[in-house]
Design a protein around this motif. Sequence first.
Motif, mmCIF file in Angstrom:
data_model
loop_
_atom_site.group_PDB
_atom_site.id
_atom_site.type_symbol
_atom_site.label_atom_id
_atom_site.label_comp_id
_atom_site.label_asym_id
_atom_site.label_seq_id
_atom_site.Cartn_x
_atom_site.Cartn_y
_atom_site.Cartn_z
ATOM 1 N N LEU A 105 41.911 -24.588 -141.230
ATOM 2 C CA LEU A 105 42.126 -25.942 -140.699
ATOM 3 C C LEU A 105 42.951 -26.787 -141.666
ATOM 4 C CD1 LEU A 105 38.578 -26.666 -139.211
ATOM 5 C CD2 LEU A 105 40.648 -26.006 -137.967
ATOM 6 N N LEU A 118 42.552 -27.839 -130.946
ATOM 7 C CA LEU A 118 41.895 -26.664 -131.542
ATOM 8 C C LEU A 118 40.914 -26.007 -130.584
ATOM 9 C CD1 LEU A 118 41.087 -24.980 -134.128
ATOM 10 C CD2 LEU A 118 39.348 -26.749 -134.536
ATOM 11 N N ASP A 120 38.066 -22.804 -130.948
ATOM 12 C CA ASP A 120 37.472 -21.864 -131.909
ATOM 13 C C ASP A 120 36.074 -21.466 -131.443
ATOM 14 O OD1 ASP A 120 37.857 -20.632 -134.681
ATOM 15 O OD2 ASP A 120 35.866 -21.516 -134.835
ATOM 16 N N ALA A 129 37.294 -30.183 -138.208
ATOM 17 C CA ALA A 129 38.735 -30.518 -138.257
ATOM 18 C C ALA A 129 38.924 -32.034 -138.311
ATOM 19 C CB ALA A 129 39.445 -29.924 -137.042
#
Length: 363
Positions: A105, A118, A120, A129
Amino acid sequence: MKSETVTAQGPKHLLQVKGDCHPDWMNSFFPKVAAIKRKLRTREGKYELRQLLQGRIANLLFLESSTRTRTSFDMAAKLLGMETVVTSGSDNTSRAKGETLRNTLLAVLGTRPDIFVLRDADDDAAKIAAELAEEYYGGLPVINAGSGKKHHPSQTQGDHTTLWEHACEFRGIFVSHHEQPADVLARCGPESLFSGLTIGIGADVFFSRTARSFAFQTAKYPIKKIIFVTDPLLAPPEELKEYLTELGIPFEVTGNLDSVLPLVDIWYWGRPQAERFETETQREEVRMRTPRFQITLERSERMKPTALILHPQPINKESLEITPDVQYGSKRCITRQQSDNGVPVRMADYLWFLNREAFNSLS
Ligand code: CP
């Protein structure tokens, strides 16, 4: 309106519905999406949109697989004149060499995009993040495009926008070129959007970020009840049940889909998230019981005449949680509209974070 932890002014990052999607903010968001859709229908409108974020850069880091979220965030950026840097799959990053999420990140945030999107597998990835963005990179906005089993806020924005469109249509309210958002909202506001409705959510709630996000957001409205229809292995987590209790939203959990078919107004269905199951036994047990949770044509015909069926997709070709005759043949199934709303919804998000004046002026 149920209580919310954040102000109606709107979020600084889009991390989770619970903190970031205040109903009043969403109330102002729906007509902005409608305005974007109108502009996308004409050459002049498309040209106008393309000027709004010229020269801005979005970094899209998708460390888990995706079709519609990734492509719609990418397309949305380009339709606004932005450029994108897209990474697809963790195998194409240094995560494959054993790098920590935090360092990955930091590396991407350090390239200083204007906005970071993002996806994930970690439940807290987007939160981490955003913390890093605040600490080191001037608070550049972070959008959570799906984190682990917990959060997928922009999917819920699309789901609710789709339902808002249906509510407007159902009540004979059309968002015309001449109508101002405030006029529309006066007649189709969030108070009436889900008022008195029974919501059915299945078939995986425990491992499904789309189901969880939808439940957390929908519970903020004056609904009648939520019925979770799941295998016991995929039942709603304690955190969600506690939230519903706190808000005073009645709910039940059942494994018997047939018994509740005539009761539900809005079905939010989904795929068993097999990739998140913890054991092979769990995978096999869920697979064996999957037919109990299939929405077939015969089952859809036993639903309320006005019931709608949503599914964030992908639909798994083996579990077939909605059969093709329902997906393609039943008017109540609005999965394509849901998916098609991905681009304008994400355009509205980009404008909210990167050009507030343009967002506010959309009409
Ligand atoms: N609904 C959704 O998140 O789909 P993708 O995984 O294809 O992005």
